[in-house]
Design a protein around this motif. Sequence first.
Motif, PDB file in Angstrom:
ATOM      1  N   LYS A   1       0.904  -1.137  -0.104  1.00 10.02           N
ATOM      2  CA  LYS A   1      -0.088  -0.030   0.039  1.00 10.02           C
ATOM      3  C   LYS A   1       1.127   1.346   0.087  1.00 10.02           C
ATOM      4  CE  LYS A   1      -3.879  -2.069   0.066  1.00 10.02           C
ATOM      5  NZ  LYS A   1      -4.824  -1.926  -1.095  1.00 10.02           N
TER       6      LYS A   1
ATOM      7  N   ASP B   1      -0.605   4.203   0.767  1.00 12.04           N
ATOM      8  CA  ASP B   1      -1.242   5.381   1.488  1.00 12.04           C
ATOM      9  C   ASP B   1      -0.300   6.108   2.202  1.00 12.04           C
ATOM     10  OD1 ASP B   1      -3.340   3.694   0.535  1.00 12.04           O
ATOM     11  OD2 ASP B   1      -4.065   3.376   2.603  1.00 12.04           O
TER      12      ASP B   1
ATOM     13  N   HIS C   1      -8.282  -2.424   3.982  1.00 11.44           N
ATOM     14  CA  HIS C   1      -7.141  -3.385   3.405  1.00 11.44           C
ATOM     15  C   HIS C   1      -7.169  -4.813   3.785  1.00 11.44           C
ATOM     16  CE1 HIS C   1      -6.093   0.456   1.861  1.00 11.44           C
ATOM     17  NE2 HIS C   1      -5.269   0.956   2.576  1.00 11.44           N
TER      18      HIS C   1
END
Length: 892
Positions: free
Chosen positions: A783, A785, A794
């Motif tokens: 990820k 993010d 997630h």
Amino acid sequence: MPTSLQPSKEQAEILNSDKNTIVISNPGTGKTTTLSMKVMSLLESGVKPEEILCITFTEKAKKEMFDAIFKMAKGKLSDSDLMKLNIHTFHSFAYNYLVDSSVVTGDIVGNNLMRYMILGSFEKNNAFHYSKDYIISDIVPKTENAMRYIKSFGITPDKIDVEKANALLDKLYDQAKTSYSLDEIKAFLRYFVDAYIHYEDSKGNAIDYSDMLLRFIEKFRGSKFKHVLVDEMQDMNELEARIAQMVGENLFLVGDSKQAIFGFQGGSIKNFLKFTGICESKLLSLNRRSCQEILDYSKEHFLNRTKNRDMFERELACFKSMDRGQIPKIISTSAYLSKILEVVETNQEKTIGIITRTNKQIIEISQYLDANNIRYSSTSSQATTEQAKREILNFVRGLISDRIEAKISAAFTIFSPYTLKEAFDMSRAHKNKESDKLEKIKAWGMAMKREEFDSLFDRVVFPLCVSKGSEWFATAISVKRQIDEYLAMGIPTEEGLFDYISIAEESYVERNNSSKITLTTVHKAKGKAFDVVVYIPTTSKRTTFVDMIVEAILQSSDIDVKTELEEESLRVDFVAFTRAKEKLVVITDDKNTRNYYVENLSEIQVDDRQDEMVATRLNNRLSEAFSLFIAGRTKESEALLRSENGWLEETIIDYFKNVEHFSYSSVKTDPYEFLIENIIKIPRYHAATDFGSAVHHALAEVSKGSARPEQFADDVRRAVENGMKAIEQIKRDFLGLKIIGVEKPRKLPLGSMITCDDQGLMFIGFIDAIFQHDKGYLIIDYKTDKNSNRVSDHKRQLAVYRKMHSILEGVPEEQISTCIVFVALRGGINTGRFDWSVEYEKRNAFPTFVSHLQTVLAWKRDPKKFIQDLLDTQKDELLYDAIKEKLSGVKS
């Protein structure tokens, strides 16, 4: 005193004073009238009009002051004498002097340039890890206000001691008041000062409104006025207070520190207290506006919460009214919109002021009033203004941009020359890579030239906005003006144009003044009065990182405003209460009720209702037909008005009938989101998505040995290196770990995962990396993010991938572990941090996903249920309104 006016006893005492005077005027006691009486008294005493300077803060207040004096002088003084009076705002007074003295050329820059330069500096320094939309809508306006606030104390960038301010942050930082780290706050201090310098350098020879005051203080060499009178003197900032003293021999100041609510503009109670030390204090206490019950409540609420009770108790001791009325009502409810409507309906012959703390509240309330066909005036932008600006920008962006995504998005706007069905078809064609169906829209566009914008707005935008009403038309004029401003700045770019328009300060001129209902913020309610006031306060917010660096910069210059700003919220309440003549209704929630209830002086009403938000009703079929007509498609316009709109329902039913597979990202339980993402398939573009795709590809190539991290761009390289570090840590937890697959597509019958009647329906997924170790398997999802606040979603996705891998490979689920690797963790403010972390799934989140999937499968079994759920959804979007209208079968 030779004046023939009939002042009250208090006013007579004030007018007879020949000393420097400060008049402490409680709300509704006639401070502007008293100031006007003082002017008349001076004129009738032989003072020449040109020896008098009256100063206030707004053009509106300036006009009200002149009108009051003119009315009093009628039949006593000639118009020619009255025209010699000097009545100004602080800024117009300073500006006129500077221009007459040839100190400035006359060019004034507005707040839009400041905002644009702040954004440019933030982008150049890569100051934030937020989306540009959030930086523009939230951070830049706060930064602009902070810069103007600091400058109101005379602090320009060269006067900021960054090292001293940085050291002060160590003492001021309070983790309980912010979600940002101290390192982030200190980083923002540097970005703030850089942006301030960048803005000041960008102005060239032009000046802004703070510069007017600073230059005046520096350059003033004129003779003093014999008398200077200032209205609303509690709102004077440091610079304005200095000007009032330096230009006048005798001061007459009128104001009330209990109504000092412009601290964010530099208004300072310290100025008020300073003047009380050099002026004789007088008091205006007889209220001519509110009933005694409202005054008693307002007084007690204020005194119970101020730290200066003794001082204010003296001022409020004689706070009296000549009228009696109802005691204020405090309503505790979650349905504040419904309560507003109830008050409106039960007071139809009264003037009603709906007073809020923020413009955001005004937008929500205006939308509700629009939906209920309530006519009102507003002192701020309404919901339709925000909606109109968004629609205009999407349309113009599509015409200028070369990106097909922007053009298709523009095809969905009300200005588009395409029908909604045509827009749907183009969106699906793009998703399905049917480029031959997009040739027409690819050629749809215009050059970024002033004459082309002129033509576009004259032919399309203005006519459609006129048909939508005054708010839309005013917004279109505002956007066009911003386009012209930007094009005059230099070499235009597509991104720069839309940044400038998006960042522009909303200009709003109050309209529809004939309405009995006014929607206003407290700050714009100053000087107004209503039979009934509905006040909707807000709960206090956490301190922002902008507030912290402002406090540090001010303290580094030995300016401490924290104490006086602490009670500004209390003063805001006091101003709101005292706008009411007959009735005061405070609507708040259960948690905040105790802050507004005053025993014996107010009553409480509690209910447990919830508001039902109603979308604004617009006839979108007429708008769509009008757009076609303007585009020269007359026959299609007529056909649309006659059509039954059955095509959209057929499209939805056809989708569910023919859908062959679902994926994790396509399972959305919000029907409108499902429609946009899966059925309409409106293309989206996000820079964060591009970064994520690049990182995933790079990790796959490096894991396969096909590439090295240093071959990729800097941020991608750092993310890949973090991913590799995470794998090294994971190897310590899973012995014998080795990679067996990257970017692995997975596909299986949905019925093998859950109970499903449709045996042909498939479920697809895409696993970033699969590892094998001594005791089983490990699935990793990378990820990008900037933080881990979506970790639960997630993990739910990983639970689905584990189930798929178990079924496809015949491996028991208990032998499959999953983890998320965050490879680009960064704070919201860029400190250079680029960390990583590993999150293991400890709780099986698959059952939650199954419940979401069952919702979608229920829609597939019965598309009519999907349509009904979609109609029951509430969204403040024009596209949703158009879709809802087509599905509801609304006839024009």
